[in-house]
Design a protein around this motif. Structure first.
Motif, short mmCIF file in Angstrom:
data_model
loop_
_atom_site.label_atom_id
_atom_site.label_comp_id
_atom_site.label_asym_id
_atom_site.label_seq_id
_atom_site.Cartn_x
_atom_site.Cartn_y
_atom_site.Cartn_z
N TRP A 48 44.65 44.13 35.23
CA TRP A 48 43.60 43.20 34.84
C TRP A 48 42.24 43.87 34.85
CZ3 TRP A 48 40.19 43.04 38.76
CH2 TRP A 48 40.68 43.26 40.05
N LEU A 55 33.80 45.66 34.55
CA LEU A 55 34.28 45.77 35.92
C LEU A 55 33.16 46.22 36.85
CD1 LEU A 55 36.44 45.78 38.06
CD2 LEU A 55 37.19 48.01 37.26
N LEU A 59 31.60 44.16 40.01
CA LEU A 59 31.53 44.71 41.37
C LEU A 59 30.11 44.67 41.92
CD1 LEU A 59 34.01 47.71 40.93
CD2 LEU A 59 34.42 45.56 42.16
N THR A 70 35.08 35.49 48.64
CA THR A 70 35.48 35.48 50.04
C THR A 70 35.69 36.91 50.55
OG1 THR A 70 37.77 35.22 49.34
CG2 THR A 70 36.58 33.22 49.91
N PHE A 91 39.86 52.60 36.85
CA PHE A 91 40.72 51.53 36.38
C PHE A 91 40.67 51.38 34.86
CE2 PHE A 91 40.60 49.97 40.82
CZ PHE A 91 41.96 50.02 41.02
C1 HEC Z 1 41.89 42.36 50.79
C2 HEC Z 1 42.33 42.17 49.41
C3 HEC Z 1 41.43 42.76 48.31
C4 HEC Z 1 41.10 44.08 48.14
C5 HEC Z 1 41.45 45.27 49.00
C6 HEC Z 1 40.33 44.14 46.89
N1 HEC Z 1 40.22 42.90 46.36
FE1 HEC Z 1 39.29 42.42 44.59
N2 HEC Z 1 39.63 40.45 44.94
C7 HEC Z 1 40.27 39.92 46.05
C8 HEC Z 1 40.12 38.47 46.05
C9 HEC Z 1 40.66 37.50 47.10
C10 HEC Z 1 39.38 38.14 44.89
C11 HEC Z 1 38.87 36.77 44.44
C12 HEC Z 1 37.37 36.68 44.81
C13 HEC Z 1 37.15 36.54 46.32
O1 HEC Z 1 37.34 35.48 46.85
O2 HEC Z 1 36.77 37.55 46.97
C14 HEC Z 1 39.12 39.41 44.20
C15 HEC Z 1 38.46 39.52 42.98
C16 HEC Z 1 38.20 40.71 42.32
C17 HEC Z 1 37.63 40.82 41.00
C18 HEC Z 1 37.29 39.71 40.05
C19 HEC Z 1 38.58 39.40 39.29
C20 HEC Z 1 38.38 38.46 38.14
O3 HEC Z 1 39.41 37.93 37.69
O4 HEC Z 1 37.26 38.25 37.68
C21 HEC Z 1 37.50 42.15 40.73
C22 HEC Z 1 36.95 42.79 39.46
C23 HEC Z 1 38.00 42.86 41.88
N3 HEC Z 1 38.43 41.97 42.83
C24 HEC Z 1 38.02 44.25 41.97
C25 HEC Z 1 38.42 44.93 43.11
C26 HEC Z 1 38.25 46.34 43.29
C27 HEC Z 1 37.69 47.30 42.24
C28 HEC Z 1 38.71 46.64 44.53
C29 HEC Z 1 38.67 47.99 45.25
C30 HEC Z 1 37.33 48.49 45.51
C31 HEC Z 1 39.20 45.41 45.12
N4 HEC Z 1 38.99 44.40 44.24
C32 HEC Z 1 39.82 45.31 46.37
C33 HEC Z 1 40.94 40.64 47.01
C34 HEC Z 1 40.86 42.01 47.20
#
Ligand code: HEC
Length: 97
Positions: A48, A55, A59, A70, A91
């Motif tokens: 995705w 992206l 971020l 969260t 990515f």
């Molecule tokens: C501990 C689990 C976890 C990790 C590790 C993690 N994420 Fe996430 N990510 C989430 C969650 C849960 C969400 C939904 C938003 C929120 O509540 O934080 C999310 C949302 C996102 C989104 C938005 C997705 C969308 O559909 O718009 C992006 C982009 C993203 N993450 C990128 C990353 C990247 C790049 C990394 C590494 C640096 C990362 N994430 C590491 C749990 C994680």
């Protein structure tokens, strides 16, 4: 292969070698982005994560709190902007410019 061809090849290598080495020094280490990105794939599938600029912008939004989250808000603060860009590069499958 004639001697002339060999000399031309050698001359080409001599001229091209240092230029190539210089180019490599200017390029960021592609493995860095991969290593930083490894922390993301525990929670995310990587498919995705498409466009690099989108992206990266997402971020930065997480990091600044513009986009409420969260997990991601805290997590993105652990990286500086350059690292986030390298992750976005990774990515999107594009080498860093
Ligand atoms: C501990 C689990 C976890 C990790 C590790 C993690 N994420 Fe996430 N990510 C989430 C969650 C849960 C969400 C939904 C938003 C929120 O509540 O934080 C999310 C949302 C996102 C989104 C938005 C997705 C969308 O559909 O718009 C992006 C982009 C993203 N993450 C990128 C990353 C990247 C790049 C990394 C590494 C640096 C990362 N994430 C590491 C749990 C994680």
């Amino acid at each position: 292969m004639s001697a002339r061809t060999i000399w031309l090849l050698l001359a080409g290598l001599a001229a091209g070698g240092p230029a190539l080495a210089q180019l490599h020094q200017q390029l960021p280490d592609p493995l860095l982005g991969r290593n930083w990105a490894a922390g993301c794939t525990g929670c995310h599938a990587s498919d995705w994560l498409s466009g690099r600029d989108a992206l990266y912008a997402t971020l930065l939004d997480f990091k600044s709190g513009r986009r409420p989250a969260t997990v991601m808000q805290q997590l993105s603060r652990g990286y500086d902007d350059e690292q986030l860009r390298a992750i976005a590069d990774h990515f999107s499958g594009r080498p860093a410019p």
